[in-house]
Motif scaffolding. Structure first.
Motif, PDB file in Angstrom:
ATOM      1  N   ARG A  59      35.601  41.753  38.407  1.00  0.00           N
ATOM      2  CA  ARG A  59      36.071  41.296  39.723  1.00  0.00           C
ATOM      3  C   ARG A  59      37.594  41.227  39.812  1.00  0.00           C
ATOM      4  O   ARG A  59      38.140  40.477  40.622  1.00  0.00           O
ATOM      5  N   TYR A  97      34.457  53.260  45.650  1.00  0.00           N
ATOM      6  CA  TYR A  97      34.862  52.035  44.966  1.00  0.00           C
ATOM      7  C   TYR A  97      36.323  51.671  45.232  1.00  0.00           C
ATOM      8  O   TYR A  97      36.698  50.506  45.123  1.00  0.00           O
ATOM      9  N   HIS A  98      37.123  52.643  45.600  1.00  0.00           N
ATOM     10  CA  HIS A  98      38.475  52.322  46.059  1.00  0.00           C
ATOM     11  C   HIS A  98      38.379  51.539  47.373  1.00  0.00           C
ATOM     12  O   HIS A  98      39.085  50.536  47.573  1.00  0.00           O
ATOM     13  N   ALA A 119      41.587  47.144  39.550  1.00  0.00           N
ATOM     14  CA  ALA A 119      40.644  48.252  39.716  1.00  0.00           C
ATOM     15  C   ALA A 119      41.154  49.233  40.765  1.00  0.00           C
ATOM     16  O   ALA A 119      41.055  50.456  40.587  1.00  0.00           O
ATOM     17  N   ASN A 160      28.731  47.924  40.640  1.00  0.00           N
ATOM     18  CA  ASN A 160      29.148  49.189  40.020  1.00  0.00           C
ATOM     19  C   ASN A 160      27.911  49.905  39.489  1.00  0.00           C
ATOM     20  O   ASN A 160      27.318  49.490  38.498  1.00  0.00           O
ATOM     21  N   TYR A 189      36.638  46.387  37.686  1.00  0.00           N
ATOM     22  CA  TYR A 189      35.767  46.142  38.839  1.00  0.00           C
ATOM     23  C   TYR A 189      34.625  45.201  38.457  1.00  0.00           C
ATOM     24  O   TYR A 189      34.311  44.256  39.190  1.00  0.00           O
ATOM     25  N   ASP A 190      34.016  45.445  37.317  1.00  0.00           N
ATOM     26  CA  ASP A 190      32.922  44.587  36.865  1.00  0.00           C
ATOM     27  C   ASP A 190      33.408  43.159  36.627  1.00  0.00           C
ATOM     28  O   ASP A 190      32.641  42.200  36.796  1.00  0.00           O
ATOM     29  N   TYR A 220      39.766  43.098  41.287  1.00  0.00           N
ATOM     30  CA  TYR A 220      39.754  44.214  42.228  1.00  0.00           C
ATOM     31  C   TYR A 220      41.137  44.814  42.458  1.00  0.00           C
ATOM     32  O   TYR A 220      41.250  46.012  42.737  1.00  0.00           O
ATOM     33  N   TRP A 257      39.111  51.228  35.309  1.00  0.00           N
ATOM     34  CA  TRP A 257      38.770  50.762  36.659  1.00  0.00           C
ATOM     35  C   TRP A 257      37.385  50.147  36.666  1.00  0.00           C
ATOM     36  O   TRP A 257      37.146  49.128  37.339  1.00  0.00           O
ATOM     37  N   SER A 258      36.471  50.729  35.914  1.00  0.00           N
ATOM     38  CA  SER A 258      35.108  50.229  35.893  1.00  0.00           C
ATOM     39  C   SER A 258      35.037  48.830  35.287  1.00  0.00           C
ATOM     40  O   SER A 258      34.381  47.938  35.822  1.00  0.00           O
ATOM     41  N   GLN A 277      35.816  49.716  48.256  1.00  0.00           N
ATOM     42  CA  GLN A 277      35.274  48.410  47.903  1.00  0.00           C
ATOM     43  C   GLN A 277      36.359  47.472  47.368  1.00  0.00           C
ATOM     44  O   GLN A 277      36.426  46.297  47.741  1.00  0.00           O
ATOM     45  N   ALA A 278      37.208  47.999  46.496  1.00  0.00           N
ATOM     46  CA  ALA A 278      38.286  47.173  45.939  1.00  0.00           C
ATOM     47  C   ALA A 278      39.269  46.762  47.029  1.00  0.00           C
ATOM     48  O   ALA A 278      39.764  45.627  47.046  1.00  0.00           O
TER      49      ALA A 278
END
Length: 244
Positions: A142, A167-168, A147, A119, A139-140, A144, A135-136, A170-171
């Protein structure tokens, strides 16, 4: 999609990476929306794991016979027992390789190269919407799946945010929703001068690779090798593995 009696063939084709892109998308969408289909797929995978274990046990049994023959050879056993044992072990090894090695090799290689993108969104540049921080943080941590849901809420308010789109994707990739991840990363890739262009190409190459589409993978890797030095070494390494 095929009737239930054809599920076995369909599941095997998916696991081996033999479906084309359209069918993969259809298959993965159905996994997300059809609970019965998902249960049947999970059962199929469990069955394959059981078969795999059975092959291992049979192979161990044959190897034990070999050990006994070496330790206690007899005049009558030498000519034909060795041939029978060798043939049986060879058959088991070949069968196991044909059934499982291609899929496991792809998955192992994918895992060796895959790591979710960190991130890098600066807090001061994030949206002021209440979900942006959640979400951040997720995400950090994990998480997901959470997130992804939080980003989807943000996208309703900021549909053109490249950060959120990336990042969507990525998740989605981290939760094995490859068709959804590919779609979002393609959108990011189409944005001019995006700081995520190189990463998007890299992750798209991994998605194609995991689904057994080597030619599509190579096209993405070629783009990295020719124009994205940060990914050049990794791209060349994956390219070499595909060409073995």
């Amino acid at each position: 999609m095929e009737a239930s009696e054809d599920y076995t063939t369909l599941f095997d084709q998916y696991l081996r990476g033999e479906l084309d892109k359209a069918k993969v998308i259809e298959f993965e969408n159905r996994l997300e929306t059809d609970e019965h289909f998902l249960q049947q797929f999970n059962l199929h995978k469990e069955t394959l794991e059981g078969i795999d274990q059975h092959f291992d046990e049979m192979l161990k049994s044959k190897l034990k016979v070999i050990e006994q023959e070496i330790s206690h050879p007899t005049a009558t056993s030498r000519p034909w027992v060795w041939w029978a044992i060798a043939a049986a072990v060879t058959l088991l090894l070949v069968s196991t390789f044909l059934l499982y090695a291609p899929r496991e090799s792809i998955d192992d290689t994918f895992q060796a190269f895959y790591e979710p993108y960190p991130n890098i969104v600066n807090p001061s540049s994030r949206s002021l919407h209440s979900q942006s921080e959640s979400w951040s943080v997720a995400y950090d941590a994990r998480d997901y799946a959470f997130a992804m849901l939080a980003i989807e809420k943000e996208l309703l308010l900021s549909p053109d945010s490249v950060d959120l789109l990336f990042y969507h994707g990525q998740a989605a990739m981290a939760t094995n929703q490859l068709s959804k991840a590919s779609g979002q990363l393609q959108v990011v890739l189409n944005r001019d001068s995006s700081r995520y262009t190189g990463p998007a190409i890299w992750y798209l190459s991994l998605i194609e690779f995991k689904q057994g589409r080597n030619e599509a993978t190579k096209k993405y890797l070629d783009r990295l090798i020719s124009g994205h030095s940060d990914y050049e070494d990794k791209a060349k390494e994956l390219y070499a593995i595909i060409n073995k």
